[in-house]
Design a protein around this motif. Sequence first.
Motif, PDB file in Angstrom:
ATOM      1  N   GLY A  17      56.233  -7.030  29.720  1.00  0.00           N
ATOM      2  CA  GLY A  17      56.225  -7.154  28.553  1.00  0.00           C
ATOM      3  C   GLY A  17      57.305  -7.720  27.930  1.00  0.00           C
ATOM      4  O   GLY A  17      58.054  -8.316  28.356  1.00  0.00           O
ATOM      5  N   THR A  19      59.848  -6.838  24.468  1.00  0.00           N
ATOM      6  CA  THR A  19      59.910  -6.072  22.808  1.00  0.00           C
ATOM      7  C   THR A  19      60.494  -7.076  21.924  1.00  0.00           C
ATOM      8  O   THR A  19      61.381  -8.092  22.399  1.00  0.00           O
ATOM      9  CB  THR A  19      61.784  -5.677  24.131  1.00  0.00           C
ATOM     10  N   SER A  21      62.239  -6.554  17.900  1.00  0.00           N
ATOM     11  CA  SER A  21      63.290  -5.637  17.077  1.00  0.00           C
ATOM     12  C   SER A  21      62.266  -4.455  16.116  1.00  0.00           C
ATOM     13  O   SER A  21      63.180  -3.573  16.229  1.00  0.00           O
ATOM     14  CB  SER A  21      63.777  -6.760  15.962  1.00  0.00           C
ATOM     15  N   ASP A  22      60.516  -4.655  16.002  1.00  0.00           N
ATOM     16  CA  ASP A  22      60.273  -3.601  15.858  1.00  0.00           C
ATOM     17  C   ASP A  22      58.749  -3.028  15.998  1.00  0.00           C
ATOM     18  O   ASP A  22      57.948  -2.656  15.387  1.00  0.00           O
ATOM     19  CB  ASP A  22      60.100  -4.118  14.269  1.00  0.00           C
ATOM     20  N   ALA A  24      56.315  -4.134  20.025  1.00  0.00           N
ATOM     21  CA  ALA A  24      56.265  -4.882  21.401  1.00  0.00           C
ATOM     22  C   ALA A  24      55.389  -4.920  21.904  1.00  0.00           C
ATOM     23  O   ALA A  24      53.579  -4.726  22.199  1.00  0.00           O
ATOM     24  CB  ALA A  24      56.750  -3.433  22.367  1.00  0.00           C
ATOM     25  N   GLU A  26      53.073  -6.038  25.553  1.00  0.00           N
ATOM     26  CA  GLU A  26      52.608  -5.171  26.733  1.00  0.00           C
ATOM     27  C   GLU A  26      50.788  -6.667  27.337  1.00  0.00           C
ATOM     28  O   GLU A  26      50.093  -6.810  26.918  1.00  0.00           O
ATOM     29  CB  GLU A  26      51.956  -4.097  26.860  1.00  0.00           C
ATOM     30  N   LYS A  42      56.160  -1.192  14.650  1.00  0.00           N
ATOM     31  CA  LYS A  42      56.533  -0.155  13.983  1.00  0.00           C
ATOM     32  C   LYS A  42      55.944  -0.154  12.447  1.00  0.00           C
ATOM     33  O   LYS A  42      55.889  -1.314  12.404  1.00  0.00           O
ATOM     34  CB  LYS A  42      58.413   0.120  13.790  1.00  0.00           C
ATOM     35  N   GLU A 119      56.956 -13.923  24.985  1.00  0.00           N
ATOM     36  CA  GLU A 119      58.496 -13.454  25.136  1.00  0.00           C
ATOM     37  C   GLU A 119      59.534 -14.488  23.840  1.00  0.00           C
ATOM     38  O   GLU A 119      60.172 -14.064  23.320  1.00  0.00           O
ATOM     39  CB  GLU A 119      58.458 -14.283  26.682  1.00  0.00           C
ATOM     40  N   ALA A 122      59.791 -12.429  20.870  1.00  0.00           N
ATOM     41  CA  ALA A 122      60.063 -10.971  21.089  1.00  0.00           C
ATOM     42  C   ALA A 122      61.941 -11.713  21.114  1.00  0.00           C
ATOM     43  O   ALA A 122      62.016 -11.099  20.395  1.00  0.00           O
ATOM     44  CB  ALA A 122      59.544 -10.882  22.475  1.00  0.00           C
ATOM     45  N   ARG A 126      64.197 -10.504  17.803  1.00  0.00           N
ATOM     46  CA  ARG A 126      65.927 -10.218  17.914  1.00  0.00           C
ATOM     47  C   ARG A 126      66.810 -10.921  17.961  1.00  0.00           C
ATOM     48  O   ARG A 126      68.558 -10.539  18.365  1.00  0.00           O
ATOM     49  CB  ARG A 126      66.014  -9.468  19.585  1.00  0.00           C
TER      50      ARG A 126
END
Length: 155
Positions: A17, A19, A21-22, A24, A26, A42, A119, A122, A126
């Motif tokens: 995974g 993550t 900021s808004d 994710a 998988e 989101k 990755e 992501a 963030r």
Amino acid sequence: MEAKATAVVVKPGEAGGATLSDGAFELLADGGAVSASRLTLKTGADGAPPHHHKRSHETFYVLGGTMLFRLGDTLTTVGKGGLVIVPPGLPHVFGAAEGAEADVFVVLSPGIERFGYFERLAAISRGEAEFDSLLPEQDRYDVHFENLPDWRSAP
């Protein structure tokens, strides 16, 4: 002697995974015939930056919510159960539609090892890495960035 083919099996809970900021990622399968991931976003969140692939087709199947895609110069929304296939060379970008969340299954074929790209993307979302750190990796991940600063507006 002929090599025996093996199947790829990823059981629930075994996927990697990343993550955002808004949302994710998988990370389900990487390289080989396909690269596969699931992306949840989101409300109104952007997915990947505008880009194209030189070698891979990218297929999106919307599992839930509503996605907004810019495919070349065309804006389109796609809801649950919809499918989008982007051929190599076509600039595209996507995200959850305004006022909607989105859940989408994404397959790239042929597969190119892209987990490192997801990755890093992501980490950028963030604020832990700079976008420019991906620029030297465009050929490696077959993700070639496009300049579409206001991609949600019709051209």
